[in-house]
Design an enzyme around this catalytic site. Structure first.
Site, PDB file in Angstrom:
ATOM      1  N   SER A 198      42.367  45.003  63.005  1.00  0.00           N
ATOM      2  CA  SER A 198      41.254  45.035  61.872  1.00  0.00           C
ATOM      3  C   SER A 198      40.680  46.492  61.814  1.00  0.00           C
ATOM      4  O   SER A 198      40.356  47.367  62.596  1.00  0.00           O
ATOM      5  CB  SER A 198      40.120  44.228  62.444  1.00  0.00           C
ATOM      6  OG  SER A 198      39.072  44.336  61.571  1.00  0.00           O
ATOM      7  N   THR A 236      47.423  41.461  45.046  1.00  0.00           N
ATOM      8  CA  THR A 236      47.511  42.791  44.879  1.00  0.00           C
ATOM      9  C   THR A 236      46.748  43.563  46.071  1.00  0.00           C
ATOM     10  O   THR A 236      45.582  43.336  46.387  1.00  0.00           O
ATOM     11  CB  THR A 236      46.675  43.300  43.540  1.00  0.00           C
ATOM     12  OG1 THR A 236      47.192  42.457  42.466  1.00  0.00           O
ATOM     13  CG2 THR A 236      46.689  44.841  43.223  1.00  0.00           C
ATOM     14  N   CYS A 324      29.533  36.936  65.303  1.00  0.00           N
ATOM     15  CA  CYS A 324      29.915  35.959  64.401  1.00  0.00           C
ATOM     16  C   CYS A 324      29.208  34.830  64.861  1.00  0.00           C
ATOM     17  O   CYS A 324      28.858  33.915  64.115  1.00  0.00           O
ATOM     18  CB  CYS A 324      31.459  35.749  64.477  1.00  0.00           C
ATOM     19  SG  CYS A 324      32.294  36.969  64.322  1.00  0.00           S
TER      20      CYS A 324
HETATM   21  C1  LIG Z   1      36.153  41.513  65.001  1.00  0.00           C
HETATM   22  C2  LIG Z   1      37.290  40.880  65.867  1.00  0.00           C
HETATM   23  C3  LIG Z   1      38.064  39.985  64.952  1.00  0.00           C
HETATM   24  C4  LIG Z   1      37.875  39.572  63.670  1.00  0.00           C
HETATM   25  O1  LIG Z   1      38.131  40.459  62.631  1.00  0.00           O
HETATM   26  P1  LIG Z   1      37.511  40.781  61.216  1.00  0.00           P
HETATM   27  O2  LIG Z   1      38.303  41.798  60.585  1.00  0.00           O
HETATM   28  O3  LIG Z   1      36.036  40.873  61.367  1.00  0.00           O
HETATM   29  O4  LIG Z   1      37.875  39.551  60.598  1.00  0.00           O
HETATM   30  C5  LIG Z   1      39.115  39.013  65.555  1.00  0.00           C
HETATM   31  N1  LIG Z   1      39.357  39.147  66.934  1.00  0.00           N
HETATM   32  C6  LIG Z   1      38.648  40.100  67.919  1.00  0.00           C
HETATM   33  C7  LIG Z   1      38.932  40.312  69.088  1.00  0.00           C
HETATM   34  C8  LIG Z   1      37.442  40.818  67.224  1.00  0.00           C
HETATM   35  O5  LIG Z   1      36.699  41.649  67.869  1.00  0.00           O
END
Ligand SMILES: *Cc1c(COP(=O)(O)O)cnc(C)c1O
Length: 385
Positions: A198, A236, A324
């Site tokens: 990410s 896109t 989250c």
């Molecule tokens: C933050 C995180 C995600 C999610 O990534 P996003 O880009 O925020 O959707 C998934 N897995 C782990 C281990 C994370 O720390």
């Protein structure tokens, strides 16, 4: 006000170099890379450059890099995409401590009739590869296991797990969102089939990520549309974000050493300082192989949320665990899986540093945390009386 930002596992600041790399695409270079004309077509090479930077970071081919909207989408595309291509396989192996992008997805797949093994972890948060071996069955469609835990920083033995999955011919997906840039990753040496990362966890903006898919891996898309990302991820391309992610990947590779020396030194200083000054402190996962930037502790007898609120008033940003789920006052599923009691888990605080964390910030945090802990402890006493 200068905040002491110790919540880098939730998100990171955009690196100044990344911002610079993005700007041209918010100005003159706004073309659509799929356009037949030269104005759009010239954008395509910038996607290629970003793909090469990510490939260099992971040790894979640029052809194996697919841009997505982030870690959550990459995790969903990996698991559902592979399962969709193997309709006869109805079993999934994962762990009890995954990020919600995998955990909640797997719970939903249970509702859809899949069987899922959520493997347990030990008291230091570690995973035994032989548990993975035992869990794999004839109809296992995918194994999905994170490289490093977002709450504790504990690193799983992915090379061993990858060898097992390869021998058993089961696709392995690894959520490496927290591992990338903090621990070396070389996909030439480790036979992982799919890997998520990410952007906003490595100093790129939010809303962009990557799914690595090894050449030859069969999977279906979960979104349907155009032929972008060779059909695996239509829509896109968010060119500015991808350009930023490319630069962030370059920086992550160049700064890996800093992460393991300087960031680790400051994390260790924070840990030592807290151990010396907070008598009711419990360390979580500190004996296990761990990310250099993460420290997870319980302030025993303290309501973690109350402490975090006080810290916030003193300009210190940290987290009780997974951001989250932070709107829900529930003890962390990760700590409970490690055998931490519910009462202790309520006092959990995660500190996560970055290359921008300074020694002065750690000193300032250590200067106020013991007193804040005392204050919340006294409040708890009064409530008990
Ligand atoms: C933050 C995180 C995600 C999610 O990534 P996003 O880009 O925020 O959707 C998934 N897995 C782990 C281990 C994370 O720390």
């Amino acid at each position: 006000m200068s905040v002491i930002y110790l919540d880098n596992n939730a998100t990171t600041r955009v690196a100044p170099e990344v911002k610079e790399a993005i700007l041209p695409f918010l100005e003159d270079l706004y073309g659509n890379p799929s356009s037949p004309h030269h104005f759009g077509g010239q954008i395509e090479k910038h996607l290629t450059l970003a793909r090469q930077s990510v490939a260099a970071l992971l040790g894979c081919s640029p052809k194996e890099v697919f841009f997505t909207s982030g870690g959550t989408e990459s995790d969903n595309l990996a698991i559902r995409g592979v399962l969709a291509a193997r309709p006869d396989k109805r079993h999934i192996v994962t762990t009890a401590v995954e990020h919600s992008a995998v955990l909640v997805q797997c719970r939903e797949l249970v509702r859809q009739g899949y069987r899922v093994d959520f493997l347990p972890v030990g008291c230091q948060g570690g995973l035994d590869p032989s548990d993975v071996e035992r869990a794999i069955h004839e109809d296992t469609g995918i194994v999905s296991i994170m490289w490093a835990n977002n709450e504790t920083g504990v690193i799983f033995p992915i090379p061993e797990i990858a060898s097992i999955c390869k021998a058993r011919k089961v696709p392995l997906h690894v959520d490496a969102v927290q591992a990338v840039g903090k621990t070396p990753i070389d996909l030439r040496a480790v036979p992982i089939d799919l890997l998520s990362l990410s952007g906003h966890k490595i100093h790129a903006p939010k809303g962009v990520g990557v799914l690595f898919v090894r050449t030859g891996m069969r999977m279906k898309p979960i979104l349907w549309g155009g032929n972008q990302e060779r059909g695996k991820r239509p829509g896109t391309e968010p060119v500015p974000l991808i350009a930023g992610l490319g630069k962030a990947a370059e920086l992550a590779l160049a700064r890996l050493e800093t992460e393991q020396t300087e960031v680790a030194r400051l994390r260790d200083k924070l840990q030592r300082g807290l151990v010396e000054t907070v008598p009711n402190l419990i360390l979580n996962g500190a004996e296990a192989p761990r990310l250099p930037n993460t420290l997870n502790v319980c302030f025993r007898g303290v309501e973690g949320e109350a402490l975090l609120l006080l810290m916030d008033q003193h300009g210190i940003a940290a987290s009780s665990g997974s951001a989250c789920l932070a709107d829900k006052l529930e003890p962390s599923h990760v700590l409970l899986a490690m055998g931490v009691s519910e009462a202790d888990a309520m006092g959990a605080v995660r500190f996560s540093l970055s290359r921008y964390t300074t020694e002065a910030e750690i000193d300032r945090a250590l200067g106020v945390l013991p007193a804040l802990n005392e204050k919340v402890l006294r409040l708890a006493d009064r409530v008990a009386v």
